[in-house]
Design a protein around this motif. Structure first.
Motif: not given
Length: 237
Positions: A144-168, A170-174
């Motif tokens: 899906v198109m996502y507004a990031f820093l004034s740019e429109n770029v593509l990201i996975p539609a199910d980005y939360e699932e991807y981040l959960l899979f990739e980082y576990g 606690d992905w919201r914790t730096p």
């Protein structure tokens, strides 16, 4: 000088050694680099999107992660030749190739900040890989198109699932993965290693990386099985 064979002829470049802990990202320059790359990519109809730490930063910080080092973008292997052709136009706009892995990774730099372009090709059904790094194909194709820093770029539609899979979970914790203190000896060893890789003929190069890639792929498969069993990922996806 090293060279990349492109549909428009040979592209010559001087490689740089890029390594974990090299330097923190300069957000201001990185923003401009992403904007410049996005403009050129759209002009050439290159399909690309945010991945890895850049996607994580876009969702969690709404910016590049302060302790990150680069911009991570994905490209599909079906457009590999298009990307190679674009290298000349990117050069005209200040970007220089500083790293090239013949398996499908290109790093381009402008004003001392670089973008990693991961060219993902099919590995097996539903999975794509680049240099042994694996990603579920649906994250690259269903976007899906996502507004990031004034740019429109593509990201996975199910980005939360991807981040959960990739980082576990606690992905919201730096997580600070480096203190950016790399010894001179370690830098020299990395330089020698990269020089050798550039000089290896294909038959030796692919033999060298085969074991490394197998470990990464096996790790991905094991992680995938755990994720499915925990009902966090739809096995039918």
């Amino acid at each position: 000088m090293e060279k990349i064979i492109t549909p428009l002829g040979a592209y010559y470049f001087s490689p740089k050694i890029l390594y974990l802990g090299r330097k923190k990202i300069n957000r201001q320059i990185a923003r401009q680099n992403l904007s410049d790359f996005n403009r050129i990519a759209q002009k050439n109809k290159l399909y690309f999107g945010l991945l890895y730490g850049t996607l994580l930063g876009a969702i969690r910080e709404h910016d590049f992660i302060e302790h990150d080092e680069d911009i991570d973008l994905f490209v599909l292997s079906e457009q590999r030749n298009l990307l190679l052709q674009m290298l000349f136009e990117l050069r005209e706009n200040g970007f220089e190739v500083v790293r090239y892995d013949r398996r499908g990774l290109i790093s381009i730099m402008k004003n001392n900040e670089y973008i990693d372009l991961y060219i993902f090709g099919p590995l097996k059904e539903g999975i794509r890989s680049c240099c042994g790094e694996c990603v579920l194909e649906k994250y690259l194709l269903n976007t899906v198109m996502y507004a990031f820093l004034s740019e429109n770029v593509l990201i996975p539609a199910d980005y939360e699932e991807y981040l959960l899979f990739e980082y576990g979970p606690d992905w919201r914790t730096p997580v600070y993965y480096t203190d950016f203190k790399v010894s001179k000896m370690a830098t020299i060893m990395m330089f020698i290693k990269e020089k050798i890789k550039y000089r290896l003929p294909d038959v030796l190069f692919y033999k060298y990386v085969q074991r490394l890639e197998k470990k990464l792929i096996d790790k991905f498969d094991a992680k995938m099985n755990v994720f499915i069993k925990s009902n966090q990922l739809n096995a039918e996806s």
